[in-house]
Design an enzyme around this catalytic site. Sequence first.
Site, PDB file in Angstrom:
ATOM      1  N   HIS A  93       0.678   2.579  -5.654  1.00 26.01           N
ATOM      2  CA  HIS A  93       0.570   3.959  -6.168  1.00 26.01           C
ATOM      3  C   HIS A  93       1.251   4.890  -5.181  1.00 26.01           C
ATOM      4  O   HIS A  93       1.702   4.441  -4.129  1.00 26.01           O
ATOM      5  CB  HIS A  93      -0.901   4.365  -6.356  1.00 26.01           C
ATOM      6  CG  HIS A  93      -1.746   4.071  -5.141  1.00 26.01           C
ATOM      7  ND1 HIS A  93      -1.685   4.820  -4.002  1.00 26.01           N
ATOM      8  CD2 HIS A  93      -2.606   3.053  -4.877  1.00 26.01           C
ATOM      9  CE1 HIS A  93      -2.492   4.314  -3.093  1.00 26.01           C
ATOM     10  NE2 HIS A  93      -3.066   3.220  -3.586  1.00 26.01           N
ATOM     11  N   THR A 133      -5.772   1.674  -5.542  1.00 26.47           N
ATOM     12  CA  THR A 133      -5.333   0.272  -5.444  1.00 26.47           C
ATOM     13  C   THR A 133      -6.014  -0.593  -6.504  1.00 26.47           C
ATOM     14  O   THR A 133      -5.374  -1.436  -7.145  1.00 26.47           O
ATOM     15  CB  THR A 133      -5.664  -0.321  -4.059  1.00 26.47           C
ATOM     16  OG1 THR A 133      -5.216   0.566  -3.065  1.00 26.47           O
ATOM     17  CG2 THR A 133      -4.995  -1.670  -3.877  1.00 26.47           C
ATOM     18  N   HIS A 174      -1.349   3.300   4.656  1.00 25.57           N
ATOM     19  CA  HIS A 174      -2.363   4.030   3.888  1.00 25.57           C
ATOM     20  C   HIS A 174      -2.580   5.379   4.552  1.00 25.57           C
ATOM     21  O   HIS A 174      -2.544   5.475   5.777  1.00 25.57           O
ATOM     22  CB  HIS A 174      -3.668   3.224   3.883  1.00 25.57           C
ATOM     23  CG  HIS A 174      -4.688   3.728   2.903  1.00 25.57           C
ATOM     24  ND1 HIS A 174      -5.343   4.929   3.060  1.00 25.57           N
ATOM     25  CD2 HIS A 174      -5.144   3.198   1.752  1.00 25.57           C
ATOM     26  CE1 HIS A 174      -6.167   5.109   2.040  1.00 25.57           C
ATOM     27  NE2 HIS A 174      -6.066   4.070   1.226  1.00 25.57           N
ATOM     28  N   GLU A 203       0.816  -1.201   0.000  1.00 25.19           N
ATOM     29  CA  GLU A 203       0.000   0.000   0.000  1.00 25.19           C
ATOM     30  C   GLU A 203       0.862   1.269   0.000  1.00 25.19           C
ATOM     31  O   GLU A 203       1.760   1.415   0.831  1.00 25.19           O
ATOM     32  CB  GLU A 203      -0.936  -0.029   1.219  1.00 25.19           C
ATOM     33  CG  GLU A 203      -1.841   1.175   1.357  1.00 25.19           C
ATOM     34  CD  GLU A 203      -2.698   1.440   0.132  1.00 25.19           C
ATOM     35  OE1 GLU A 203      -3.331   0.495  -0.361  1.00 25.19           O
ATOM     36  OE2 GLU A 203      -2.722   2.586  -0.340  1.00 25.19           O
TER      37      GLU A 203
HETATM   38  C1  GP9 Z   1      -8.801  -0.609   0.345  1.00 27.43           C
HETATM   39  C2  GP9 Z   1      -7.356  -0.509   0.059  1.00 27.43           C
HETATM   40  C3  GP9 Z   1      -6.941   0.913  -0.082  1.00 27.43           C
HETATM   41  O1  GP9 Z   1      -9.298  -1.886   0.363  1.00 27.43           O
HETATM   42  O2  GP9 Z   1      -7.020  -1.278  -1.016  1.00 27.43           O
HETATM   43  O3  GP9 Z   1      -7.454   1.490  -1.189  1.00 27.43           O
HETATM   44  P1  GP9 Z   1      -6.874   2.827  -1.854  1.00 27.43           P
HETATM   45  O4  GP9 Z   1      -7.514   3.971  -1.161  1.00 27.43           O
HETATM   46  O5  GP9 Z   1      -5.388   2.838  -1.679  1.00 27.43           O
HETATM   47  O6  GP9 Z   1      -7.249   2.704  -3.261  1.00 27.43           O
HETATM   48 MN    MN Z   2      -3.750   1.762  -2.241  1.00 29.43          MN
END
Ligand code: GP9
Ligand code: MN
Length: 631
Positions: A469, A294, A409, A252
Amino acid sequence: MSVKQLKIPLFTLASLLFGLKTYIVYRFLFNISLDNIMQEFILFINPFVSAFLVFALSVWFKERRQLKFIRYTALIGTLIIYFNLLFYRNFTDFITIPVLFQGSNAADLGSSIFGLLHITDILLFIDVAVIWYVGIKFKSVVKVDYTRRNKVMALSLSIAFLIGNYVLAEIERPQLLQRTFDREYLVKNIGLFNYHLYDIALHSKTKAQRVFADGNEMPEIKQYVKENTTSDQKSELYGIAKGKNVIFVSLESFQTFLINNTMNGEEVTPFLNDLINESYYFENFYHQTEQGKTSDSEFLVENSLYPLPRGAVFFTHGQNEYNAMPEILGEQGYYTSVFHANNKSFWNRDVMYNNIGYDKFFDVESYEVTEENSIGWGLKDKPFFEQSIKYLQNLPKPFYSKFITLTNHYPFELSEEDATIEKYNSNSRTLNQFFQTARYTDEAVEQFFNQLKESGIYEDSIIVLMGDHYGISDFHDKAMSMYLDKEEITDYDHIQLQRTPFFIHIPGEDGKVISKIAGQIDVKPTLLHLLGVDTSKDLSFGTDLFTDDRKGYIALRDGSFISDKYIYTKDQCFNRETGELLGVTDDSLDDEEDQSTVCKPIKDKVQKELSYSDQIIYGDLFRFYDFGTEE
Ligand code: GP9
Ligand code: MN
């Protein structure tokens, strides 16, 4: 006071009763997660806002119709809530138009319908009964005639409430409607009814684009792809991992600037830094995601197609035909699964995974999530991997399993006891905390590697790690420039910050650092080739990273690109190595002299390529293409 003034406007009574009922259902019957007071507040007001919006329309009708309108609206509204509740009890999700018409779901619901009905559900209809009763028996105390002024007032109020609700939702979740990330978020923020309207609009748009496509577009696209992107060339590594398990870890918000870097003199990612020595590590690998974050990165990896310029393709085109990696590997005898401790409908994953052939999705329900083991977005990465191992051990082999981490995140929260590196010190709290959560994920991955070794899975597997990302947006440029010791973050720097780490770790192989440019679009052909799966019949926009026959540029979703020599973004063309600005490339300039001629041809090619990929998705063109027989 005259008797006339005492009359109750039935529509406000209906709005209050219906609104209250809806709130009770949201709060206590659906399992909607509420993370803060603001979310609680929005959830509380939106049922009343929606109810008022609809019931207030009644004032424009004459008496008899007005009462009828209110009665039937209450009844139909309640039935909609009730159907959603039944659906939710079975699928822990809200109804969407495509899912509603998907045969298998309806059948599933049909067979279990009696188990889903509860005797107490009858209470849901109390307000309908009250409204019905009052509207018929107490006609004399119900107000039905309104002055024009009052009518306009009711309408204006309902619109003002709606806007107020939307503004709050937008503050809570920026770009809620454009990004469409989760049905639960939509229901939570704009309510069930507005969510249904939104879903209908989205669905109609998608359907219309699909209807106008007939497959005539395919030959041209196929020719382009075969000539420019898909390569039949096989590298020395072709088939090196044949029959091995594939463990794919999506890291992440992991950016390349973290790798081999220090913060206050301390290594940020010690484990990943060491892993470089035993892996194929791509130091110029770019993410190519847009609003779908993601899920866009997953889409790129599984399909080697580009995500869409707006919205999340997982959501808008989750039911298209694809020729995705889980399907292809499934045909090769692989068991395919995803591990991610979030609710399954986030990014419409449940629908998309099923569509692209995943055998199993271990979502949040498969994990034990407690106050202690979670932070920010949910289960922390360490317990996530720990709890996953038992499932992984029991999977049929060979398997292709994707793990999606969560702790690193935004807003990068971590409790004191989990922090093993200091915070950075800048004006950006986000960047300051980023190093701590990134270090935590680095440790979680190290622990995962150890567990894989202990459980004997490691030897028969290849392990792929990829940053999904960026984590630090432009908003933190000032702090970033301070950290990177630069005067400012230029447009060139911004592109270079879109690099995310990409590791292919093959136990027993030394690997090496690879500097040539690469992107998420290349992951599918690269992995398939390592597994010895022929891709010559596939249509992909990426190429095997281990061959020399490569197209020489990585397109970002906004039309920027990175080529071997240049970086193009916002109409500027830079030297990739030095960052020197070579000139502008602006179509509005007539004078060829003004244009940087070196970037122009690649820029046009990138545009063409992105538009071909979009055409495939908007028109659902793969339904006209047979991957088994086409040459
Ligand atoms: C949510 C996780 C995060 O399930 O994959 O999502 P993002 O905000 O990074 O797209
Ligand atoms: Mn993500």
